[in-house]
Design an enzyme around this catalytic site. Structure first.
Site, PDB file in Angstrom:
ATOM      1  CB  SER A  51      -0.971  -0.045   1.172  1.00 20.06           C
ATOM      2  OG  SER A  51      -2.068   0.795   0.940  1.00 20.06           O
ATOM      3  CG  ASP A  82      -6.421  -1.249  -3.948  1.00 18.58           C
ATOM      4  OD1 ASP A  82      -6.748  -0.346  -3.154  1.00 18.58           O
ATOM      5  OD2 ASP A  82      -5.476  -2.034  -3.742  1.00 18.58           O
ATOM      6  CG  HIS A 133      -5.670  -2.308   0.266  1.00 18.85           C
ATOM      7  ND1 HIS A 133      -5.159  -1.737  -0.874  1.00 18.85           N
ATOM      8  CD2 HIS A 133      -5.012  -1.730   1.295  1.00 18.85           C
ATOM      9  CE1 HIS A 133      -4.239  -0.845  -0.545  1.00 18.85           C
ATOM     10  NE2 HIS A 133      -4.129  -0.833   0.767  1.00 18.85           N
TER      11      HIS A 133
END
Length: 486
Positions: free
Chosen positions: A231, A338, A387
């Site tokens: 991320s 996502d 995610h």
């Protein structure tokens, strides 16, 4: 071949979720600093939130050899946002006891950083930083970092969970700079502090100092150094990989540097939001980065920076704009739906059905993400709605076109080891550019289950379909017609 203990380290650069602190009030006071660098706090599991408590010194006698153990940077001037000591706060010297006859096969350093599932992203002015500090202080302070932790997924030292890199040496660096690992700005002296200067933003400096510290611990004798992140940490890899390679070369190290980017490949938000950015909810990622670069004194890869005119450097924070300026080998892992990208548009699967506009946005997102990955050499992109991937304990279960991520990474590793670059025979049946062609969320059968964003409970198949806006009555009618030969 003798492999040194510190030849592999892994820095996880945390989640990319923006903070949704609608009810928080700015102005919270910084937490108390912990003791001197090297001080460690109480033991907790990898995903536990450590409770406040006394600071302890020394390692407990029950810590396993494969647990990651807390350390700090030698340079005490390089700190988290609030001035507390920064990483490489969690350190592992690989599994110290291997089965008889088994030798370490990797000389890799993995940098991985962040706090998974707790939100990473950034803060970009006094109000958002104060709010962040009040609600998620361990993303800005090391005061309550755990003393030890166990890694999962690619961080695991268990062969059954991490068969390719289980015997690598790993360093995990939590995210506490709030600058997408780009900052180069210490806090101003108190007498000179203005509106936006009471915090330090030293993400890029933390990585540089970590490399320097590890160089004295055997890092320079490694064969491969892999900088990885999830991320915001994945974006941090993109922003820092060239500088890490250059730094290691200057230190006299002869090795290959690689990057692994997990869920850090974001697209610009199309919907206009308030340019004033009163809080993180109403601020677009572009505006947040524009403001943040100034606040953090953000370090941007030089080739990309030179390409864009002054004021447009924010574009280098987006992988599809930055990728062509990077020469270091990269592997990109990205869900094609996502969750954090969708939250920018206030799309939360679970709890309510999607509108037609939201459904259209998701379809377009799939097309744009897939297109943006077209020229990426190594990529693994399932059509799933989720995610982060590589730190999941079941990360090997996910597949694209019949190939698991673990196998794809092995293929990529194999291609980089191949000295005969003109020969592709050894890579036959070993692809590492894998992008799903089905364009519905969760159409890949290996996708993780959907979770209701409000209750955090897994959704049944019917609930998931309803949340995605599927007309259940029509679906039932179509199914009945099919069963009757219609």
């Amino acid at each position: 071949m003798r492999v040194l203990c510190h030849a592999i380290f892994l820095v996880v650069l945390g989640g990319m979720s923006c903070q949704n602190n609608r009810s928080t009030k700015p102005g919270s006071k910084p937490a108390k600093k912990p003791g001197s660098p090297g001080v460690e706090v109480a033991q907790h599991g990898a995903d536990d939130v450590p409770p406040p408590g006394p600071v302890l010194r020394g390692a407990p006698p029950h810590v396993a050899a494969s647990d990651m153990k807390l350390q700090y940077l030698k340079n005490t001037a390089v700190t988290c946002n609030d001035g507390t000591a920064a990483g490489p706060s969690v350190f592992i010297c690989g599994p110290q006891v291997l089965p008889k006859g088994v030798q370490r096969k990797q000389e890799v350093v993995d940098i991985f950083g962040g706090e998974l599932f707790l939100g990473g992203w950034c803060c970009y002015n006094k109000e958002t930083c104060d709010s962040r500090y009040k609600n998620i202080p361990r993303l800005m302070s090391s005061a309550d970092w755990p003393r030890t932790r166990k890694g999962s997924g690619i961080l695991s030292s268990q062969a059954e969970e991490n068969p390719h890199w289980y015997n690598a040496n790993i360093v995990f660096v939590p995210y506490c700079s709030s600058d997408v690992w780009s900052g180069n700005k210490p806090a101003a002296p108190k007498a000179k502090q203005g509106k936006d200067t009471e915090y330090s933003f030293m993400g890029s400096v933390i990585i540089r100092e970590m490399i320097k510290d590890l160089a004295s611990k055997g890092l320079k004798q490694a064969r491969v150094v892999m900088l990885a992140g999830t991320s915001a940490g994945g974006t941090g890899v993109l922003l820092n990989i060239e500088n890490v390679a250059s730094q290691l070369e200057q230190l006299g190290a002869d090795m290959q540097v690689r990057g692994l980017v997990d869920s850090g490949w974001f697209l610009e938000n199309k919907r206009q939001k308030s340019p004033d950015c009163p809080d993180s909810v109403s601020c677009s990622p572009i505006d947040a980065i524009k403001k943040g670069i100034r606040l953090w004194n953000g370090v941007i890869p030089e080739k990309c920076k030179q390409h864009y005119k002054r004021g447009e450097e924010w574009q280098c924070f987006f992988g599809h704009k930055l990728y062509s300026f990077l020469s270091t080998p990269l592997f990109v892992v990205q869900w094609l739906f996502d969750e954090e990208q969708l939250r920018v548009e206030n799309i939360y699967v679970g709890g309510q059905s999607l509108s037609e506009h939201q459904w259209t946005y998701m379809q377009n997102l799939w097309k744009e993400l897939k297109n943006s990955l077209k020229n990426v050499t190594a990529v693994f992109a399932p059509s799933c709605l989720s995610h982060t991937l590589i730190t999941r304990s079941n990360w090997m279960d996910f597949q694209v076109k019949g190939m698991s991520l673990s196998r794809a990474l092995q293929c990529w590793d194999r291609s980089l080891q191949d000295t005969n670059k003109n020969s592709k025979a050894s890579l036959k049946g070993c692809p590492f550019h894998l992008v799903d062609s089905c364009q519905r969320p969760q159409c890949n059968p290996s996708c993780p289950p959907l979770v209701d964003w409000a209750t955090r409970q897994e959704l049944t198949l019917l609930q998931a379909l309803a949340s995605l806006g599927v007309d259940m009555q029509r679906l039932s009618t179509d199914a009945g017609a099919a069963n009757n030969g219609g």
